[in-house]
Write an enzyme that holds these catalytic residues in place. Structure first.
Site, PDB file in Angstrom:
ATOM      1  CD  GLU A 173      -2.798  -1.470   2.312  1.00  0.00           C
ATOM      2  OE1 GLU A 173      -2.704  -0.687   3.278  1.00  0.00           O
ATOM      3  OE2 GLU A 173      -3.598  -2.418   2.279  1.00  0.00           O
TER       4      GLU A 173
ATOM      5  CD  GLU B 292      -4.410  -7.920   0.608  1.00  0.00           C
ATOM      6  OE1 GLU B 292      -5.319  -7.354   1.233  1.00  0.00           O
ATOM      7  OE2 GLU B 292      -3.217  -7.567   0.694  1.00  0.00           O
TER       8      GLU B 292
HETATM    9  O1  9MR Z   1      -7.198  -9.508   7.295  1.00  0.00           O
HETATM   10  C1  9MR Z   1      -6.205  -8.839   8.069  1.00  0.00           C
HETATM   11  C2  9MR Z   1      -6.795  -8.483   9.416  1.00  0.00           C
HETATM   12  O2  9MR Z   1      -7.163  -9.647  10.108  1.00  0.00           O
HETATM   13  C3  9MR Z   1      -5.781  -7.677  10.199  1.00  0.00           C
HETATM   14  O3  9MR Z   1      -6.354  -7.243  11.403  1.00  0.00           O
HETATM   15  C4  9MR Z   1      -5.283  -6.486   9.399  1.00  0.00           C
HETATM   16  C5  9MR Z   1      -4.153  -5.770  10.117  1.00  0.00           C
HETATM   17  O4  9MR Z   1      -3.026  -6.597  10.221  1.00  0.00           O
HETATM   18  O5  9MR Z   1      -4.807  -6.905   8.144  1.00  0.00           O
HETATM   19  C6  9MR Z   1      -5.768  -7.558   7.383  1.00  0.00           C
HETATM   20  O6  9MR Z   1      -5.249  -7.857   6.112  1.00  0.00           O
HETATM   21  C7  9MR Z   1      -5.014  -6.732   5.283  1.00  0.00           C
HETATM   22  C8  9MR Z   1      -3.804  -7.014   4.445  1.00  0.00           C
HETATM   23  O7  9MR Z   1      -2.707  -7.369   5.259  1.00  0.00           O
HETATM   24  C9  9MR Z   1      -3.438  -5.826   3.576  1.00  0.00           C
HETATM   25  N1  9MR Z   1      -4.586  -5.394   2.784  1.00  0.00           N
HETATM   26  C10 9MR Z   1      -5.821  -5.205   3.500  1.00  0.00           C
HETATM   27  C11 9MR Z   1      -6.167  -6.462   4.303  1.00  0.00           C
HETATM   28  C12 9MR Z   1      -7.515  -6.319   4.974  1.00  0.00           C
HETATM   29  O8  9MR Z   1      -7.468  -5.277   5.911  1.00  0.00           O
END
Ligand code: 9MR
Length: 360
Positions: free
Chosen positions: A148, A255
């Site tokens: 990001e 994702e």
């Molecule tokens: O799905 C993930 C969630 O459980 C966590 O709390 C969060 C923070 O670590 O990250 C989420 O995954 C994210 C991913 O790493 C990056 N893109 C967005 C995803 C959804 O928030």
């Protein structure tokens, strides 16, 4: 008999259905994001073993939890996931080495105005990445090196993260060079969301082109694709894939999930008033949403399959029993994946596994 009657009832992945990894064997890897404690139990375990050719860690390969302190690493959970994957012949995508979330304060310890502060932060980032990539060398086929990086709005293409504030735009160069130095063969990705939106894509491409001009070793771009029914179309995503192809890069869908709620724009701004009420299973509304979701999944997989540059497609989760969309942007049961909460294939599964089963 008595023992069988007392055996716990566990959901098992259906045996009479096609395995996604076989259906797409010559097209792209089928990935699913999961954490080790979810992967080892039904329904995720059986689905992963049958359908997945790639696994991404939802949480356990992020700087928090791996980077406990400057010289202390906690690899246990990540290693458990890699062991599970390897034991079942599944490849592993690494996620993620540098992100504005889940970063750790120790990277930035010190007095920012003191001489040498920037060099110290740079060295910490390099050391962390070299150690983590070395640890998984040969076990991970691709890394989301920086996650990001692009801003959502404003004049600056770069997100105003702490990395960008301290190291300037070079933090991306530093991260990729460190990763490459630790593993000459792993594929290195810049991962972001919203690349289907022209203004976000323009910011992302400004960054990407700057890095490619400078010889930063970027192999590919990750498109997150957290979607909502009735929102994004394949025609909007197509230019994002094409833009990376024009630069000679690989595309990974990293994702993918499709929320059954048509919001959340209003949901983010003014929860809960801008949000649709929670959908109850087995209602007409829910069935209609699952049908719309299946149509979208089918159309998106057609798009991915039409692009040879797409070599990996990962859903952000395995089955609807475990999804980040149950709590984000508000707490509300969601059904965004290909398998239901018991691990049964949904209409969305059939839309991607067998086109003859697509909803009318
Ligand atoms: O799905 C993930 C969630 O459980 C966590 O709390 C969060 C923070 O670590 O990250 C989420 O995954 C994210 C991913 O790493 C990056 N893109 C967005 C995803 C959804 O928030």
């Amino acid at each position: 008999m008595a023992a069988a009657a007392l055996a716990p009832v566990v959901a098992r992945a259906d045996t009479g259905i096609p395995a996604l990894k076989d259906v797409y064997r010559n097209t792209f890897r089928i990935g699913m994001a999961v954490d080790p404690w979810v992967a080892v139990a039904p329904p995720a375990r059986d689905i992963l073993i049958k359908h997945a050719s790639s696994i991404t860690a939802c949480e356990v390969m992020k700087p928090d939890p791996i980077g406990v302190a400057a010289d202390i690493y906690s690899f246990g959970d990540a290693d458990a996931l890699v062991d599970f994957a390897q034991g079942n012949g599944i490849a592993v995508r690494g996620h993620t080495l540098c992100w504005h979330k889940r970063e750790l304060d120790w990277f930035f310890n010190g007095d920012p105005s003191a001489p040498g502060y920037k060099a110290k932060v740079r060295a910490r980032l390099e050391t962390y990445i070299v150690n983590v990539v070395s640890h998984f060398r040969g076990k991970v086929y691709a890394w989301d090196v920086v996650n990001e990086p692009a801003a959502d709005d404003g004049a600056d293409a770069y997100r105003g993260s702490r990395w960008r504030q301290v190291l300037g735009p070079d933090y991306i160069d530093i991260a990729f060079h460190a990763a490459r130095s630790a593993d000459p063969h792993v594929q290195l990705f810049l991962n972001d969301y919203g690349l289907e939106k022209p203004d976000k894509r323009a910011r992302f491409l400004t960054i990407l082109d700057e890095k490619l001009r400078r010889g930063v070793p970027i192999d590919g771009v990750g498109h997150q694709l957290h979607l909502n029914i009735g929102s994004t179309t394949p025609a909007q995503v197509e230019p994002a894939l094409a833009a990376m192809e024009a630069r000679g890069l690989i595309n990974h869908i990293t994702e993918l999930d499709i929320s059954v709620y048509g919001d959340p724009a209003g949901c983010w701004d003014t929860p809960p008033s801008g949000c649709q009420p929670e959908m109850q299973p087995d209602t007409e509304t829910c069935r209609a949403a699952l049908k719309a979701q299946a149509e979208m999944y089918g159309a998106f997989f057609d798009l991915f399959a039409a692009h040879e540059s797409v070599t990996s497609v990962t859903t952000w989760g395995v089955a609807d029993d475990q999804t980040w969309l149950d709590v984000y942007p508000i707490q509300r049961k969601n059904y965004p994946l290909l398998f239901d909460a018991l691990g049964k294939p949904k209409p969305a599964f059939w839309a991607v596994a067998d086109r003859t089963h697509r909803p009318e």
